[in-house]
Design a protein around this motif. Sequence first.
Motif, PDB file in Angstrom:
ATOM      1  N   LEU A  72       0.790  -1.236   0.000  1.00  0.00           N
ATOM      2  CA  LEU A  72       0.000   0.000   0.000  1.00  0.00           C
ATOM      3  C   LEU A  72       0.819   1.282   0.000  1.00  0.00           C
ATOM      4  O   LEU A  72       0.275   2.352  -0.277  1.00  0.00           O
ATOM      5  CB  LEU A  72      -0.915   0.009   1.234  1.00  0.00           C
ATOM      6  N   LEU A  73       2.115   1.205   0.311  1.00  0.00           N
ATOM      7  CA  LEU A  73       2.882   2.427   0.525  1.00  0.00           C
ATOM      8  C   LEU A  73       2.990   3.283  -0.742  1.00  0.00           C
ATOM      9  O   LEU A  73       2.721   4.496  -0.712  1.00  0.00           O
ATOM     10  CB  LEU A  73       4.276   2.092   1.055  1.00  0.00           C
ATOM     11  N   ALA A  74       3.393   2.703  -1.860  1.00  0.00           N
ATOM     12  CA  ALA A  74       3.541   3.479  -3.094  1.00  0.00           C
ATOM     13  C   ALA A  74       2.220   4.110  -3.545  1.00  0.00           C
ATOM     14  O   ALA A  74       2.186   5.305  -3.889  1.00  0.00           O
ATOM     15  CB  ALA A  74       4.143   2.614  -4.203  1.00  0.00           C
ATOM     16  N   PRO A  75       1.101   3.352  -3.556  1.00  0.00           N
ATOM     17  CA  PRO A  75      -0.174   3.999  -3.916  1.00  0.00           C
ATOM     18  C   PRO A  75      -0.555   5.143  -2.985  1.00  0.00           C
ATOM     19  O   PRO A  75      -1.123   6.143  -3.430  1.00  0.00           O
ATOM     20  CB  PRO A  75      -1.182   2.850  -3.819  1.00  0.00           C
ATOM     21  N   ALA A  76      -0.240   5.012  -1.689  1.00  0.00           N
ATOM     22  CA  ALA A  76      -0.541   6.096  -0.749  1.00  0.00           C
ATOM     23  C   ALA A  76       0.216   7.363  -1.122  1.00  0.00           C
ATOM     24  O   ALA A  76      -0.331   8.475  -1.068  1.00  0.00           O
ATOM     25  CB  ALA A  76      -0.193   5.661   0.675  1.00  0.00           C
ATOM     26  N   PHE A  77       1.480   7.222  -1.517  1.00  0.00           N
ATOM     27  CA  PHE A  77       2.263   8.383  -1.909  1.00  0.00           C
ATOM     28  C   PHE A  77       1.714   9.024  -3.191  1.00  0.00           C
ATOM     29  O   PHE A  77       1.741  10.251  -3.351  1.00  0.00           O
ATOM     30  CB  PHE A  77       3.728   7.998  -2.100  1.00  0.00           C
ATOM     31  N   LEU A  78       1.211   8.204  -4.112  1.00  0.00           N
ATOM     32  CA  LEU A  78       0.622   8.753  -5.336  1.00  0.00           C
ATOM     33  C   LEU A  78      -0.641   9.559  -5.023  1.00  0.00           C
ATOM     34  O   LEU A  78      -0.910  10.593  -5.647  1.00  0.00           O
ATOM     35  CB  LEU A  78       0.301   7.632  -6.317  1.00  0.00           C
TER      36      LEU A  78
END
Length: 389
Positions: A280-286
């Motif tokens: 989930l980390l990368a989508p959260a940053f997007l």
Amino acid sequence: MTNIDQSISSLSGRTRIPPFALVLTTCIGVIGSNSLALGPIAPEVAQNLAATVPAIMTASAAFGLGTAASAVFLGRLIDRHGPRRMLISALVLLAAGLAGSAVAPVLAVLVATQFVVGIATGIALPAIYTLASLIAPAGRESETIGLVLTGWTLSMVAGVPLSAAIADFAGWRTIYAVIAAATLVVCAAVRFSPAHEVFSGKTTSPLAALGVPGVAPLLLACSVFMAAFYGVYAFLGDHLHTTLGLPVSANGVIAVFYGIGFGSSAFLDRFIDRFGAGRLLAPAFLIVAGIYAMMAAASGSYVALLAIVFLWGLANHAGLNLLIMRLTALAPDRRGAIMGLNSGVTYVALFVGTIGFGAVYDGVAFHILPLAAAGLMLIAALAAAAARR
């Protein structure tokens, strides 16, 4: 490494989050009240000390520099002496630095005392995050860390608006005196809370902690994530006051909306435990990048900014929680050192973000800042994806 009052709820059959987590939440609230206070009250401080707002914000940059240095070089002592003992010592130093800020006669003294406050914060934050990860019951790691992170909500919803109100009616010096007194209260709470702690008695060098697989790209993600936040937040208050013509107290309302959004994200924490922080980390940053783009488009409307700032807080809470979960899971025997690096990178980013965004803000309209922050968040997403691989 430690075991702090992990009890069982007879009603639900689930492992209950220890009450000590609420003490840690309050510690974050007090620390955050100082970390986030200067931006909204900077116009008042600038007038009192006969300086410009960018000059006043160098005190915030000095705070970040002190935090970064102590987190990197002293944070590793958490593994040797224990996070609870180090937290108590840090809170005492924090109260002393805040008291000095309250009586600072000139800008140079304010900068120096905020540097001392930063040294204390650089020890306190990794100690708090380490304790949060250690006391978390199995399967409720995200919920426990998320609860502790809502201390930032306390500082935004209560601390920052109260600071803005005090600046309007009692002067900015009173703010630091009040936060210093609150720091001593939470220090006593940490000291006398029932806890049993076992620690390794060993230290890990910053270089060795940096060599743990996955740490470097996650720290890169952390650096741009935090530079984006602090760079925009530091000058949002002046934009509202100078460009939109709003009173200083309006900055407090913005902080309330951000804090409510930040705290509201806590209901998502159990889903993080279910799906995994790595996924989930990368989508959260997007998502955060998209919110910055929306902020740039709405920078001329106070009402629109209130709604966007709520979403900003919601997404930033999720991103920070995910980041801490990923870092603390990489090497359990080196949590203190890794969290020290995390806090160090965070406040180097505060320093760079405040100075860098301030230089840009001197020559352009405010909406350029969130656009730059959106670009940084794309880098954060790429780094998070690389860490997962």
